[in-house]
Structure formats: C-alpha cells, structure tokens
Design a protein around this motif. Structure first.
Motif, PDB file in Angstrom:
ATOM      1  N   LEU A  28       0.830  -1.207   0.000  1.00  0.00           N
ATOM      2  CA  LEU A  28       0.000   0.000   0.000  1.00  0.00           C
ATOM      3  C   LEU A  28       0.864   1.257   0.000  1.00  0.00           C
ATOM      4  CD1 LEU A  28      -2.764   1.483   0.307  1.00  0.00           C
ATOM      5  CD2 LEU A  28      -2.311   1.414   2.768  1.00  0.00           C
ATOM      6  N   PHE A  88      -2.158  -1.885  -4.800  1.00  0.00           N
ATOM      7  CA  PHE A  88      -3.325  -1.414  -4.051  1.00  0.00           C
ATOM      8  C   PHE A  88      -4.391  -2.506  -4.052  1.00  0.00           C
ATOM      9  CE2 PHE A  88      -7.530   0.514  -3.685  1.00  0.00           C
ATOM     10  CZ  PHE A  88      -7.389   1.163  -2.465  1.00  0.00           C
ATOM     11  N   ASP A  89      -4.575  -3.141  -5.204  1.00  0.00           N
ATOM     12  CA  ASP A  89      -5.566  -4.214  -5.300  1.00  0.00           C
ATOM     13  C   ASP A  89      -5.219  -5.373  -4.372  1.00  0.00           C
ATOM     14  OD1 ASP A  89      -6.956  -2.696  -7.147  1.00  0.00           O
ATOM     15  OD2 ASP A  89      -6.042  -3.685  -8.873  1.00  0.00           O
ATOM     16  N   LYS A 130      -6.095  -4.327  -0.919  1.00  0.00           N
ATOM     17  CA  LYS A 130      -7.548  -4.345  -0.781  1.00  0.00           C
ATOM     18  C   LYS A 130      -8.055  -5.777  -0.537  1.00  0.00           C
ATOM     19  CE  LYS A 130     -10.935  -3.110  -4.064  1.00  0.00           C
ATOM     20  NZ  LYS A 130     -11.366  -2.138  -5.069  1.00  0.00           N
ATOM     21  N   GLU A 131      -7.489  -6.736  -1.266  1.00  0.00           N
ATOM     22  CA  GLU A 131      -7.872  -8.141  -1.071  1.00  0.00           C
ATOM     23  C   GLU A 131      -7.579  -8.593   0.358  1.00  0.00           C
ATOM     24  OE1 GLU A 131      -6.245 -10.889  -3.984  1.00  0.00           O
ATOM     25  OE2 GLU A 131      -6.769  -9.462  -5.573  1.00  0.00           O
ATOM     26  N   TYR A 178      -7.246  -6.699   2.997  1.00  0.00           N
ATOM     27  CA  TYR A 178      -8.138  -5.939   3.875  1.00  0.00           C
ATOM     28  C   TYR A 178      -9.519  -6.595   3.952  1.00  0.00           C
ATOM     29  CZ  TYR A 178     -11.158  -2.124   5.449  1.00  0.00           C
ATOM     30  OH  TYR A 178     -12.091  -1.379   6.116  1.00  0.00           O
ATOM     31  N   LYS A 179     -10.025  -7.023   2.803  1.00  0.00           N
ATOM     32  CA  LYS A 179     -11.354  -7.640   2.780  1.00  0.00           C
ATOM     33  C   LYS A 179     -11.353  -9.038   3.388  1.00  0.00           C
ATOM     34  CE  LYS A 179     -13.410  -4.872  -0.781  1.00  0.00           C
ATOM     35  NZ  LYS A 179     -13.975  -4.739  -2.095  1.00  0.00           N
ATOM     36  N   LYS A 181      -8.591   6.886  -2.535  1.00  0.00           N
ATOM     37  CA  LYS A 181      -8.979   5.483  -2.757  1.00  0.00           C
ATOM     38  C   LYS A 181      -8.888   4.695  -1.447  1.00  0.00           C
ATOM     39  CE  LYS A 181      -7.804   2.890  -6.297  1.00  0.00           C
ATOM     40  NZ  LYS A 181      -7.266   2.301  -7.535  1.00  0.00           N
ATOM     41  N   LEU A 182      -7.828   4.944  -0.697  1.00  0.00           N
ATOM     42  CA  LEU A 182      -7.639   4.260   0.578  1.00  0.00           C
ATOM     43  C   LEU A 182      -8.760   4.616   1.549  1.00  0.00           C
ATOM     44  CD1 LEU A 182      -5.979   2.614   2.630  1.00  0.00           C
ATOM     45  CD2 LEU A 182      -4.681   4.712   3.086  1.00  0.00           C
ATOM     46  N   LEU A 208     -11.984   2.940   0.628  1.00  0.00           N
ATOM     47  CA  LEU A 208     -11.963   1.528   1.012  1.00  0.00           C
ATOM     48  C   LEU A 208     -12.306   1.374   2.491  1.00  0.00           C
ATOM     49  CD1 LEU A 208     -11.257  -1.463   0.383  1.00  0.00           C
ATOM     50  CD2 LEU A 208      -8.891  -0.890   1.009  1.00  0.00           C
TER      51      LEU A 208
END
Length: 134
Positions: A18, A81-82, A85-86, A88-89, A127-128, A131
C-alpha cells in the motif's frame, strides 16, 4: 499460533504494498519518501503488536522490506493497491480504527514528504479512505 503470525506478517507485507502504491502514485519514489516511511515504521509501527517474522525481528520491518523490494522492481503501484484491498477484505479484524488511522497518517506523511501532496497522491489516499469507509 503460526497461522496468526503468518497473517501478521502478511498484514505488514500488504502495508508495504500500500505505501509503495502511495509513493509511486506520481510515478517516482523519492529518497525523502523512503526516509519518511522508515521513520514512521520505527516511530509507530514497531509498537503495534508483538508479532515477529521468521528471523525473530519485529514483523513491522516487513513494511520496509516489501517496499524496498517493490521499489527495486520499479513497477507501477496500482496492482499493489488491489493486493492490499484483497487482504483488507479477507482479514477485516486486523484493521481496527486506530490502525486505519495510522495507515492513513503514514500514507499522508509519505505523500507530503516531497513538495506537498500532488494530485495523483491525493487520489491514492482518497482510494484508501474510500476503502476504509465502506
């Protein structure tokens, strides 16, 4: 225990991705951005938890290790970033409100370290924040 340590290491590695994404938003990672990241790791991230990597050093150093490795690859940061994000989810429990706040603060410090935040870095931080607010 191993599983939580493995996830802890992946947590810090995802942060490295990130922070690289934020620094690389304007297509250049500058020495001052790297220095600011290192300062934040030492000032704030080392105290977050007791997790160590396989070499018995604080897992927070994984942030720097991954960042440096990605910087050596010199690729664009969007894919990272993707990946963040993965993670994080998949592990939302790792992201308490104080941790989210520290992540945003670290990102903003990196972005501001060279001539203030530029448009691309502001978009990366936006974007962060988006999210985190969903």
């Amino acid at each position: 225990m191993y599983n939580s340590e493995k996830i802890g290491n992946e947590f810090y590695q995802s942060l490295g991705k990130l922070f690289y994404f934020v620094a690389m938003a304007d297509h250049t990672v500058r020495p001052i951005e790297i220095k600011r990241l290192r300062n934040y790791v030492r000032q704030y991230w080392l105290d977050v938890d007791e997790i160590e990597d396989e070499f018995h050093t604080d897992a927070a150093y994984q942030i720097e290790i991954v960042f440096d490795w990605l910087d050596g690859e010199e690729k664009e940061g969007e894919a990272y970033f993707d990946e963040f994000k993965e993670f994080y989810k998949e592990y939302p429990e790792k992201f308490s409100e104080p941790i989210k706040k520290l992540i945003v603060e670290t990102s903003e410090a990196i972005a501001k370290s060279f001539a203030g935040k530029n448009r691309s870095e502001m978009l990366a931080i936006f974007k962060l924040k988006q999210l985190f607010n969903h």
